[in-house]
Design a protein around this motif. Structure first.
Motif, PDB file in Angstrom:
ATOM      1  N   ALA A   1      89.869  54.248   3.272  1.00  0.00           N
ATOM      2  CA  ALA A   1      89.323  52.870   3.359  1.00  0.00           C
ATOM      3  C   ALA A   1      87.918  53.033   2.636  1.00  0.00           C
ATOM      4  N   VAL A   2      87.250  53.881   2.823  1.00  0.00           N
ATOM      5  CA  VAL A   2      85.886  53.940   1.975  1.00  0.00           C
ATOM      6  C   VAL A   2      86.339  54.267   0.576  1.00  0.00           C
ATOM      7  N   GLN A   3      87.107  55.051   0.113  1.00  0.00           N
ATOM      8  CA  GLN A   3      87.559  55.224  -1.191  1.00  0.00           C
ATOM      9  C   GLN A   3      87.909  54.047  -1.927  1.00  0.00           C
ATOM     10  N   LYS A   4      88.531  52.953  -1.036  1.00  0.00           N
ATOM     11  CA  LYS A   4      89.167  51.680  -1.724  1.00  0.00           C
ATOM     12  C   LYS A   4      87.946  50.573  -1.297  1.00  0.00           C
ATOM     13  N   LYS A   5      86.662  51.171  -1.314  1.00  0.00           N
ATOM     14  CA  LYS A   5      85.387  50.231  -1.020  1.00  0.00           C
ATOM     15  C   LYS A   5      85.596  49.182   0.157  1.00  0.00           C
ATOM     16  N   MET A   6      86.248  49.573   1.007  1.00  0.00           N
ATOM     17  CA  MET A   6      86.439  48.512   2.282  1.00  0.00           C
ATOM     18  C   MET A   6      85.091  48.788   3.053  1.00  0.00           C
ATOM     19  N   GLN A   7      84.516  47.587   3.559  1.00  0.00           N
ATOM     20  CA  GLN A   7      83.260  47.732   4.431  1.00  0.00           C
ATOM     21  C   GLN A   7      83.403  47.765   5.761  1.00  0.00           C
ATOM     22  N   GLU A   8      84.792  47.661   6.130  1.00  0.00           N
ATOM     23  CA  GLU A   8      84.888  47.939   7.671  1.00  0.00           C
ATOM     24  C   GLU A   8      86.350  48.272   8.093  1.00  0.00           C
ATOM     25  N   VAL A   9      86.426  48.831   9.115  1.00  0.00           N
ATOM     26  CA  VAL A   9      87.806  49.052   9.702  1.00  0.00           C
ATOM     27  C   VAL A   9      87.994  48.531  11.080  1.00  0.00           C
ATOM     28  N   VAL A  10      89.238  48.018  11.282  1.00  0.00           N
ATOM     29  CA  VAL A  10      89.556  47.564  12.718  1.00  0.00           C
ATOM     30  C   VAL A  10      90.838  48.181  13.313  1.00  0.00           C
ATOM     31  N   ILE A  11      90.758  48.468  14.530  1.00  0.00           N
ATOM     32  CA  ILE A  11      92.054  48.989  15.067  1.00  0.00           C
ATOM     33  C   ILE A  11      92.343  48.359  16.266  1.00  0.00           C
ATOM     34  N   HIS A  12      93.406  48.357  16.725  1.00  0.00           N
ATOM     35  CA  HIS A  12      93.968  47.894  18.130  1.00  0.00           C
ATOM     36  C   HIS A  12      94.154  49.380  18.771  1.00  0.00           C
ATOM     37  N   SER A  13      93.261  49.806  19.421  1.00  0.00           N
ATOM     38  CA  SER A  13      93.499  51.291  20.072  1.00  0.00           C
ATOM     39  C   SER A  13      94.300  51.110  21.593  1.00  0.00           C
ATOM     40  N   GLN A  14      95.408  51.918  21.857  1.00  0.00           N
ATOM     41  CA  GLN A  14      95.802  52.104  22.926  1.00  0.00           C
ATOM     42  C   GLN A  14      94.656  52.413  23.995  1.00  0.00           C
ATOM     43  N   GLU A  15      94.597  51.564  25.021  1.00  0.00           N
ATOM     44  CA  GLU A  15      93.384  51.825  26.030  1.00  0.00           C
ATOM     45  C   GLU A  15      93.028  53.223  26.178  1.00  0.00           C
ATOM     46  N   TYR A  16      94.209  54.132  26.372  1.00  0.00           N
ATOM     47  CA  TYR A  16      94.039  55.544  26.896  1.00  0.00           C
ATOM     48  C   TYR A  16      93.400  56.560  25.757  1.00  0.00           C
ATOM     49  N   ILE A  17      93.323  55.980  24.446  1.00  0.00           N
ATOM     50  CA  ILE A  17      92.972  56.971  23.429  1.00  0.00           C
ATOM     51  C   ILE A  17      91.757  56.228  23.068  1.00  0.00           C
ATOM     52  N   GLN A  18      91.000  55.354  23.549  1.00  0.00           N
ATOM     53  CA  GLN A  18      89.772  54.567  23.217  1.00  0.00           C
ATOM     54  C   GLN A  18      88.604  55.534  22.738  1.00  0.00           C
ATOM     55  N   GLY A  19      88.556  56.517  23.786  1.00  0.00           N
ATOM     56  CA  GLY A  19      87.489  57.598  23.772  1.00  0.00           C
ATOM     57  C   GLY A  19      87.640  58.247  22.253  1.00  0.00           C
ATOM     58  N   LEU A  20      88.834  58.770  21.684  1.00  0.00           N
ATOM     59  CA  LEU A  20      89.036  59.141  20.436  1.00  0.00           C
ATOM     60  C   LEU A  20      88.353  58.272  19.415  1.00  0.00           C
ATOM     61  N   HIS A  21      88.624  57.155  19.468  1.00  0.00           N
ATOM     62  CA  HIS A  21      88.164  56.213  18.402  1.00  0.00           C
ATOM     63  C   HIS A  21      86.578  56.107  18.495  1.00  0.00           C
ATOM     64  N   GLN A  22      85.887  56.024  19.812  1.00  0.00           N
ATOM     65  CA  GLN A  22      84.691  55.917  19.942  1.00  0.00           C
ATOM     66  C   GLN A  22      83.828  57.063  19.215  1.00  0.00           C
TER      67      GLN A  22
END
Length: 153
Positions: free
Chosen positions: A103-124
């Motif tokens: 996403a950075v390489q493609k010059k995106m400014q932000e990334v969004v996800i819909h995280s399954q609640e039980y793995i929210q900590g990984l994404h944080q």
């Protein structure tokens, strides 16, 4: 100290028919067989307009994610799946890091996800911040999360 992953783990953007079949097999096992998600919810016709990340260990597919570009500044990482035999070894994190780097390489400014609640900590741990209340998607609790990109990654 090196691990087996140093030499034998490959995480890449899917390019070949073999890669796409591997992605489908991982998602089928995780989302349909394990979590009971309907095939038409998982394979929603958006794979063809997305980049796919695939992780192999010794040529065996272990995990996948897709990156869909919502507009010229926002990418959405979705369908993160790691086979049960490979969980807890950091592969999901490595797949997410590869997806964010793309996403950075493609010059995106932000990334969004819909995280399954039980793995929210990984994404944080990867710098994603939760937004709003927990919601259900395919009968599973999820939380919307966002990560700003730029010089920080």
């Amino acid at each position: 100290m090196s691990s087996i992953f140093d030499k034998n783990l490959i995480i890449k953007v899917a390019e070949s028919l073999e890669d796409f079949l591997a992605m489908r097999s991982v998602r089928t096992e995780v989302f349909q067989s394990e979590q009971g998600i309907e095939p038409e919810l998982d394979f929603d016709g958006k794979d063809e307009i997305s980049d796919q990340i695939i992780a192999y260990l010794d040529r065996q597919p272990l995990g996948t994610a897709r990156i869909r570009y919502l507009d010229d500044r926002t990418a959405k990482i979705e369908r993160l799946a790691v086979l049960p035999i490979a969980r807890g070894k950091g592969i999901g994190k490595l797949i997410m890091e590869k997806a964010i780097a793309l996403a950075v390489q493609k010059k995106m400014q932000e990334v969004v996800i819909h995280s399954q609640e039980y793995i929210q900590g990984l994404h944080q741990k990867l710098g994603f911040e939760p937004e709003g209340a927990v919601f259900e998607e395919a009968g599973i609790p999820h939380v919307k999360m966002r990560k700003k990109l730029g010089s920080t990654y």
